[in-house]
Scaffold this active site. Structure first.
Site, PDB file in Angstrom:
ATOM      1  N   GLY A  11     -15.370  -3.720 -24.114  1.00  0.00           N
ATOM      2  CA  GLY A  11     -13.948  -3.932 -23.838  1.00  0.00           C
ATOM      3  C   GLY A  11     -13.080  -2.795 -24.337  1.00  0.00           C
ATOM      4  O   GLY A  11     -13.571  -1.775 -24.837  1.00  0.00           O
ATOM      5  N   GLN A  12     -11.768  -2.995 -24.213  1.00  0.00           N
ATOM      6  CA  GLN A  12     -10.819  -1.919 -24.538  1.00  0.00           C
ATOM      7  C   GLN A  12     -10.960  -1.464 -25.991  1.00  0.00           C
ATOM      8  O   GLN A  12     -11.068  -0.271 -26.270  1.00  0.00           O
ATOM      9  CB  GLN A  12      -9.379  -2.404 -24.275  1.00  0.00           C
ATOM     10  CG  GLN A  12      -8.366  -1.262 -24.280  1.00  0.00           C
ATOM     11  CD  GLN A  12      -6.929  -1.710 -24.524  1.00  0.00           C
ATOM     12  OE1 GLN A  12      -6.668  -2.808 -25.024  1.00  0.00           O
ATOM     13  NE2 GLN A  12      -5.987  -0.855 -24.179  1.00  0.00           N
ATOM     14  N   ASP A  34     -22.615  -6.926 -25.534  1.00  0.00           N
ATOM     15  CA  ASP A  34     -21.656  -7.463 -24.561  1.00  0.00           C
ATOM     16  C   ASP A  34     -22.460  -8.250 -23.534  1.00  0.00           C
ATOM     17  O   ASP A  34     -23.686  -8.260 -23.586  1.00  0.00           O
ATOM     18  CB  ASP A  34     -20.860  -6.327 -23.890  1.00  0.00           C
ATOM     19  CG  ASP A  34     -19.462  -6.781 -23.489  1.00  0.00           C
ATOM     20  OD1 ASP A  34     -19.367  -7.805 -22.775  1.00  0.00           O
ATOM     21  OD2 ASP A  34     -18.481  -6.154 -23.888  1.00  0.00           O
ATOM     22  N   ASP A  51     -24.551 -12.943 -24.997  1.00  0.00           N
ATOM     23  CA  ASP A  51     -23.504 -13.863 -24.550  1.00  0.00           C
ATOM     24  C   ASP A  51     -23.116 -14.712 -25.767  1.00  0.00           C
ATOM     25  O   ASP A  51     -23.942 -15.479 -26.280  1.00  0.00           O
ATOM     26  CB  ASP A  51     -24.088 -14.727 -23.414  1.00  0.00           C
ATOM     27  CG  ASP A  51     -23.111 -15.775 -22.931  1.00  0.00           C
ATOM     28  OD1 ASP A  51     -22.025 -15.928 -23.533  1.00  0.00           O
ATOM     29  OD2 ASP A  51     -23.440 -16.454 -21.934  1.00  0.00           O
ATOM     30  N   TYR A 141      -5.255 -18.164 -23.470  1.00  0.00           N
ATOM     31  CA  TYR A 141      -5.597 -17.087 -24.415  1.00  0.00           C
ATOM     32  C   TYR A 141      -4.938 -17.359 -25.776  1.00  0.00           C
ATOM     33  O   TYR A 141      -5.595 -17.334 -26.820  1.00  0.00           O
ATOM     34  CB  TYR A 141      -5.097 -15.775 -23.821  1.00  0.00           C
ATOM     35  CG  TYR A 141      -5.250 -14.537 -24.690  1.00  0.00           C
ATOM     36  CD1 TYR A 141      -6.497 -14.152 -25.188  1.00  0.00           C
ATOM     37  CD2 TYR A 141      -4.149 -13.725 -24.970  1.00  0.00           C
ATOM     38  CE1 TYR A 141      -6.625 -12.991 -25.945  1.00  0.00           C
ATOM     39  CE2 TYR A 141      -4.273 -12.566 -25.714  1.00  0.00           C
ATOM     40  CZ  TYR A 141      -5.519 -12.207 -26.209  1.00  0.00           C
ATOM     41  OH  TYR A 141      -5.649 -11.066 -26.956  1.00  0.00           O
ATOM     42  N   LYS A 145      -6.640 -18.301 -29.335  1.00  0.00           N
ATOM     43  CA  LYS A 145      -6.532 -17.331 -30.431  1.00  0.00           C
ATOM     44  C   LYS A 145      -5.854 -17.946 -31.661  1.00  0.00           C
ATOM     45  O   LYS A 145      -6.230 -17.640 -32.794  1.00  0.00           O
ATOM     46  CB  LYS A 145      -5.791 -16.077 -29.966  1.00  0.00           C
ATOM     47  CG  LYS A 145      -6.667 -15.153 -29.146  1.00  0.00           C
ATOM     48  CD  LYS A 145      -7.848 -14.677 -29.994  1.00  0.00           C
ATOM     49  CE  LYS A 145      -8.517 -13.437 -29.527  1.00  0.00           C
ATOM     50  NZ  LYS A 145      -9.581 -12.986 -30.431  1.00  0.00           N
ATOM     51  N   ILE A 171      -2.083  -2.710 -26.892  1.00  0.00           N
ATOM     52  CA  ILE A 171      -2.698  -1.473 -27.387  1.00  0.00           C
ATOM     53  C   ILE A 171      -2.839  -0.478 -26.231  1.00  0.00           C
ATOM     54  O   ILE A 171      -3.347  -0.832 -25.161  1.00  0.00           O
ATOM     55  CB  ILE A 171      -4.089  -1.759 -27.991  1.00  0.00           C
ATOM     56  CG1 ILE A 171      -3.956  -2.737 -29.157  1.00  0.00           C
ATOM     57  CG2 ILE A 171      -4.739  -0.462 -28.476  1.00  0.00           C
ATOM     58  CD1 ILE A 171      -5.286  -3.161 -29.748  1.00  0.00           C
TER      59      ILE A 171
END
Ligand code: AKB
Length: 314
Positions: A11-12, A34, A51, A141, A145, A171
């Site tokens: 991911g990012q 990942d 996973d 989300y 979180k 970000i």
């Protein structure tokens, strides 16, 4: 040294955290994982197809690779989460609980989990939001979180598992062009600017949000992970951010470097998400407890993004 496992490594954040940790602790001590069969990091670093919704697979990975610390980054972000809320629930909550549970069963010494401004909601104050405030998000989300933050505290209090986390704002990074989040318009605007293409922004021109540059995000996460536990007055919810801006302000800043950039605005469902998030955060607890101090202001961020994208997209 026992090993560091990174989930969501493609991911990012993972794409840049993995090389950062490898440089700091040695490549052989870092294992990226990942769900994809491999990512850009995969070729260079030990890569596991993992996973996080599979508890047994997590336990096996910890055993087989002698893992001591987990940076748990695997998550479905805000925009994708609204398209796939049940998947977001499974990955973000079931997956996180699996990591935490494996953490106590396998005796991990630390679990680091980024949180997000997505934990806030429309009842949260807009400006200079403190760590402890109203956290009633409206997205899947955000719900997953804020629950992750609470789960982390629960595991710390009940099982003595050292869980640490901070709330990232949007970000920006030139390494990946992300599409899963609400704040990703900012990165997309840079990519379009450097490619010489007009950009249609999915947020309104005045959608003001807290943001930061990836080098500061990655170093902050590692700094928190390494901080002395006795200095930490919080566990999973430190606010961090470097600055706030709107799409229009970013456009004006990028145009100083790329004068021909054209931006139009066509807000979609992501604007509704952005409207539930605050404009700015109070980061004094992170500064005081573990020395959070970002290096990039907006001007420096923009120059660095453009310079690197020109090389990358040449
Ligand atoms: C998103 O936009 O979903 C993320 C975040 C702010 O957590 N970048």
């Amino acid at each position: 040294m026992r090993k560091i496992l990174i989930t969501g490594a493609c991911g990012q954040i993972g794409s840049e955290l993995v090389p950062y940790l490898a440089k700091k602790y040695g490549k052989s001590n870092v294992i990226s994982s990942d769900v994809s069969a491999g990512c850009e990091n995969g070729s260079d670093f030990e890569f596991l197809d993992l996973d996080v919704t599979d508890f047994e697979a997590i336990e096996n990975a910890i055993d087989e690779h002698d893992v001591d610390t987990v940076y748990h980054l695997a998550a479905i972000l805000s925009a994708t989460g609204e398209k796939k809320p049940f998947k977001a629930f499974d990955v973000n909550l079931v997956g996180t609980n699996n990591i935490l549970r494996a953490g106590i069963e396998k005796g991990l010494s630390r679990v680091v989990i980024p949180s997000t401004i997505g934990v806030f909601g429309p009842e949260t104050p807009r400006e200079n939001v403190p760590v402890v405030t109203v956290t009633r998000p409206r997205t899947m989300y955000g719900i997953t979180k804020v629950t992750t933050e609470m789960l982390g505290e629960y595991y710390f209090e009940k099982f003595d598992l050292d869980v640490r986390g901070l709330r990232f704002p949007g970000i920006m990074s030139y390494v990946r062009e992300p599409t899963a989040g609400t704040t990703d318009y900012s990165v997309q605007m840079f990519y379009h600017a450097v490619r010489g293409e007009p950009y249609k922004c999915f947020l309104r021109a005045d959608a003001y949000l807290p943001m930061m540059y990836m080098p500061d995000a990655v170093s902050s996460l590692v700094k928190l992970a390494e901080a002395d536990l006795k200095n930490l007055t919080r566990h999973t919810d430190y606010n961090v951010a470097s600055y706030s801006f709107s799409p229009e302000e970013l456009y004006n800043e990028i145009r100083k470097e790329v004068p021909g950039l054209e931006v139009s605005y066509e807000p979609d469902y992501r604007q509704e998400i952005a409207e539930t998030w605050p404009a700015s955060l109070d980061t004094t607890l992170a500064e005081r407890d573990w020395g959070f101090r970002p290096e990039y202001d907006l001007e420096r961020t923009v120059k660095d993004m453009i310079q690197n994208l020109k090389v990358k997209l040449a």
